[in-house]
Design a protein around this motif. Structure first.
Motif, mmCIF file in Angstrom:
data_model
loop_
_atom_site.group_PDB
_atom_site.id
_atom_site.type_symbol
_atom_site.label_atom_id
_atom_site.label_comp_id
_atom_site.label_asym_id
_atom_site.label_seq_id
_atom_site.Cartn_x
_atom_site.Cartn_y
_atom_site.Cartn_z
ATOM 1 N N LEU A 216 -49.634 -15.786 67.949
ATOM 2 C CA LEU A 216 -48.403 -16.318 68.517
ATOM 3 C C LEU A 216 -48.150 -15.629 69.852
ATOM 4 C CD1 LEU A 216 -46.123 -16.248 65.337
ATOM 5 C CD2 LEU A 216 -47.619 -18.076 66.124
ATOM 6 N N VAL A 217 -47.589 -16.361 70.789
ATOM 7 C CA VAL A 217 -47.231 -15.824 72.098
ATOM 8 C C VAL A 217 -45.721 -15.895 72.234
ATOM 9 C CG1 VAL A 217 -47.464 -16.080 74.597
ATOM 10 C CG2 VAL A 217 -49.427 -16.536 73.108
ATOM 11 N N SER A 218 -45.109 -14.796 72.647
ATOM 12 C CA SER A 218 -43.649 -14.782 72.754
ATOM 13 C C SER A 218 -43.212 -13.940 73.945
ATOM 14 C CB SER A 218 -43.024 -14.215 71.479
ATOM 15 O OG SER A 218 -41.610 -14.167 71.607
ATOM 16 N N SER A 219 -42.202 -14.463 74.629
ATOM 17 C CA SER A 219 -41.554 -13.712 75.708
ATOM 18 C C SER A 219 -40.122 -13.357 75.327
ATOM 19 C CB SER A 219 -41.550 -14.542 77.002
ATOM 20 O OG SER A 219 -42.862 -14.834 77.423
ATOM 21 N N SER A 220 -39.753 -13.623 74.052
ATOM 22 C CA SER A 220 -38.375 -13.434 73.605
ATOM 23 C C SER A 220 -38.154 -12.107 72.905
ATOM 24 C CB SER A 220 -37.983 -14.577 72.649
ATOM 25 O OG SER A 220 -38.150 -15.831 73.267
ATOM 26 N N LEU A 221 -39.184 -11.302 72.787
ATOM 27 C CA LEU A 221 -39.051 -10.037 72.083
ATOM 28 C C LEU A 221 -38.506 -8.957 73.013
ATOM 29 C CD1 LEU A 221 -42.495 -10.097 70.218
ATOM 30 C CD2 LEU A 221 -40.327 -11.141 69.524
ATOM 31 N N THR A 222 -38.145 -7.831 72.418
ATOM 32 C CA THR A 222 -37.683 -6.667 73.175
ATOM 33 C C THR A 222 -38.568 -5.490 72.824
ATOM 34 O OG1 THR A 222 -35.394 -7.472 73.118
ATOM 35 C CG2 THR A 222 -35.729 -5.141 73.631
ATOM 36 N N ASP A 223 -39.119 -4.868 73.851
ATOM 37 C CA ASP A 223 -40.016 -3.754 73.546
ATOM 38 C C ASP A 223 -39.252 -2.625 72.863
ATOM 39 O OD1 ASP A 223 -39.360 -1.520 75.686
ATOM 40 O OD2 ASP A 223 -39.364 -3.406 76.782
ATOM 41 N N GLY A 224 -39.941 -1.952 71.913
ATOM 42 C CA GLY A 224 -39.344 -0.856 71.170
ATOM 43 C C GLY A 224 -38.507 -1.273 69.979
ATOM 44 N N VAL A 225 -38.330 -2.562 69.770
ATOM 45 C CA VAL A 225 -37.538 -3.082 68.648
ATOM 46 C C VAL A 225 -38.487 -3.554 67.545
ATOM 47 C CG1 VAL A 225 -35.909 -4.885 67.920
ATOM 48 C CG2 VAL A 225 -35.605 -3.714 70.131
ATOM 49 N N SER B 176 -50.292 -11.898 82.337
ATOM 50 C CA SER B 176 -48.851 -12.104 82.405
ATOM 51 C C SER B 176 -48.136 -10.785 82.194
ATOM 52 C CB SER B 176 -48.400 -13.108 81.341
ATOM 53 O OG SER B 176 -46.989 -13.172 81.265
ATOM 54 N N ASN B 177 -46.987 -10.626 82.847
ATOM 55 C CA ASN B 177 -46.192 -9.419 82.641
ATOM 56 C C ASN B 177 -44.853 -9.733 81.982
ATOM 57 O OD1 ASN B 177 -44.755 -10.633 84.683
ATOM 58 N ND2 ASN B 177 -45.159 -9.062 86.221
ATOM 59 N N ASP B 178 -44.766 -10.896 81.286
ATOM 60 C CA ASP B 178 -43.487 -11.267 80.681
ATOM 61 C C ASP B 178 -43.601 -11.673 79.216
ATOM 62 O OD1 ASP B 178 -44.773 -13.672 80.856
ATOM 63 O OD2 ASP B 178 -43.107 -14.757 81.794
ATOM 64 N N GLY B 179 -44.639 -11.236 78.513
ATOM 65 C CA GLY B 179 -44.739 -11.618 77.108
ATOM 66 C C GLY B 179 -45.854 -10.896 76.383
ATOM 67 N N TRP B 180 -45.933 -11.160 75.069
ATOM 68 C CA TRP B 180 -46.899 -10.500 74.194
ATOM 69 C C TRP B 180 -47.701 -11.535 73.416
ATOM 70 C CZ3 TRP B 180 -41.852 -9.089 74.854
ATOM 71 C CH2 TRP B 180 -41.590 -7.772 75.285
ATOM 72 N N GLU B 181 -48.879 -11.131 72.982
ATOM 73 C CA GLU B 181 -49.665 -11.880 72.008
ATOM 74 C C GLU B 181 -49.609 -11.124 70.685
ATOM 75 O OE1 GLU B 181 -53.106 -14.252 74.570
ATOM 76 O OE2 GLU B 181 -53.647 -12.549 73.294
ATOM 77 N N ILE B 182 -49.165 -11.809 69.632
ATOM 78 C CA ILE B 182 -49.059 -11.205 68.313
ATOM 79 C C ILE B 182 -50.051 -11.911 67.405
ATOM 80 C CG2 ILE B 182 -47.547 -10.682 66.361
ATOM 81 C CD1 ILE B 182 -46.027 -11.611 69.712
ATOM 82 N N SER B 183 -51.055 -11.177 66.945
ATOM 83 C CA SER B 183 -52.126 -11.771 66.134
ATOM 84 C C SER B 183 -52.022 -11.252 64.702
ATOM 85 C CB SER B 183 -53.494 -11.418 66.717
ATOM 86 O OG SER B 183 -53.613 -11.922 68.033
ATOM 87 N N ALA B 184 -52.054 -12.194 63.743
ATOM 88 C CA ALA B 184 -52.002 -11.862 62.320
ATOM 89 C C ALA B 184 -53.263 -12.358 61.639
ATOM 90 C CB ALA B 184 -50.771 -12.488 61.678
ATOM 91 N N ALA B 185 -53.708 -11.623 60.616
ATOM 92 C CA ALA B 185 -54.865 -12.025 59.809
ATOM 93 C C ALA B 185 -54.587 -11.641 58.354
ATOM 94 C CB ALA B 185 -56.131 -11.352 60.317
#
Length: 354
Positions: free
Chosen positions: A94-103, A45-54
């Motif tokens: 978590l998967v999110s497409s609502s973030l802004t890169d660089g923020v 996908s080119n419209d979101g990120w995967e954010i993994s926490a442990a």
């Protein structure tokens, strides 16, 4: 007389004072420890990120709340939701497409069972998304071909082309080819040339579609191909020898033939000679002359003489077997060429010989 608290205080209070009843399970006030976070672009996908926490398990917790916040204290601006999850594990993605890169954002992990505990936060910054499509270059084996029967004649006629890869971006994960004739795309998995076939005449523009690991695609258009019906007759020529007036010069008939389509497959040669008033025809199978009539066309129509049939060489040259018994008088030769699609061309020649 000794003091007996059990006679004065309520039984439950006495029990607690004496340690006879375990206290209720303590709330997990301490936050989780060793919290870490990684963020990558969502695969495919080119419209979101995967954010993994442990994190390391809190000994007093059985479930955790994991969320993305845009405040350092683990909260978010009103109306903002970036993703959250409840889990009994010590990791979550978590998967999110609502973030802004660089923020800057924060992963917030909080024990929520059996009671709510303190929150732990770690900052992360989403990288720019890769939205650039892969590029490549390719070569076609040819741009014009005639429909022909490539194998079993029960199969429909087709025209074949091949596509060779010259270069492609290294992040390309898949290739497919759209023939351009309305048929579906076909996967191109191997590193060998792609074989492209058409079963009807027309002009088509094939396209190679490239896809990278993030789902970015590009269509690389190839030159337009022209698939033609072979309805053009071949050429055929009878070669005059150096001394055409001598009968011996025609003992072997020679010539050339060519075809712009699918190629000449056979050349036939028929030889007749007038002797006096009668036309005779030569039988190449029996290697003898057969008597006809005084009219050439009637003789040709009724003759049972076997013509010469030969396959031309690659340059297009053809020749008959040696003819026996040629004499002086008028020599009549007919040569006919057949191509692979049964188009024919006829040449006639008359020569007076002695």
């Amino acid at each position: 007389m000794s003091f007996r608290p059990s006679l004065v205080l309520p039984p439950l209070v006495v029990t607690l004072l004496l340690g006879g009843l375990a206290p209720a399970q303590a709330a997990p006030d301490d936050p989780v420890t060793d919290l870490s976070v990684t963020v990558v672009q969502k695969p495919g996908s080119n419209d979101g990120w995967e954010i993994s926490a442990a994190w390391t398990a809190n000994p007093d917790a059985t479930r955790y709340s994991v969320l993305i916040a845009n405040r350092e204290d683990g909260t978010s601006d009103p109306g903002k939701a970036f993703g959250n999850k409840d889990t009994a594990a010590t990791s979550a993605t978590l998967v999110s497409s609502s973030l802004t890169d660089g923020v800057d954002y924060w992963i917030a992990v909080q024990p929520i069972a059996p009671a709510t505990g303190d929150v732990a936060v770690v900052k992360f910054t989403p990288p720019p998304l890769d939205t650039t499509a892969p590029e490549g270059s390719f070569q076609l084996s040819r741009t014009t071909a005639f429909l022909s029967y490539l194998g079993d004649e029960e199969e429909p006629a087709s025209a074949a082309f091949s596509i060779t890869q010259v270069s492609v971006d290294p992040d390309t994960v898949s290739r497919s080819v759209l023939p351009g004739d309305g048929s579906a795309a076909r996967d191109w998995a191997a590193d060998t040339p792609f074989h492209l076939t058409y079963s009807r005449a027309g002009k088509f523009t094939p396209v190679v579609r490239l896809t990278d690991e993030f789902g970015n695609t590009s269509d690389v258009a190839l030159p337009t191909v022209w698939v033609r019906l072979d309805d053009i007759a071949p050429t055929v020529r009878i070669t005059r020898p150096a001394r055409p007036g001598l009968a011996s010069s025609w003992r072997v008939i020679r010539g050339t033939s060519s075809d712009v389509g699918n190629g000449v497959v056979m050349v036939g040669a028929f030889v007749a000679q007038k002797r006096g008033r009668i036309w005779w025809t030569y039988d190449f199978s029996k290697r003898r002359w057969l008597e006809g009539t005084s009219a050439l066309q009637r003789t040709l129509a009724k003759s049972r003489a076997q013509p010469s049939f030969t396959e031309p060489t690659r340059p297009g040259a053809w020749r008959t077997a040696a003819i026996r018994g040629l004499t002086r008088d008028t020599l009549h030769i007919e040569a006919i060429a057949f191509d692979a699609d049964f188009n024919v061309r006829l040449m006639k020649l008359n020569q007076q010989v002695r």
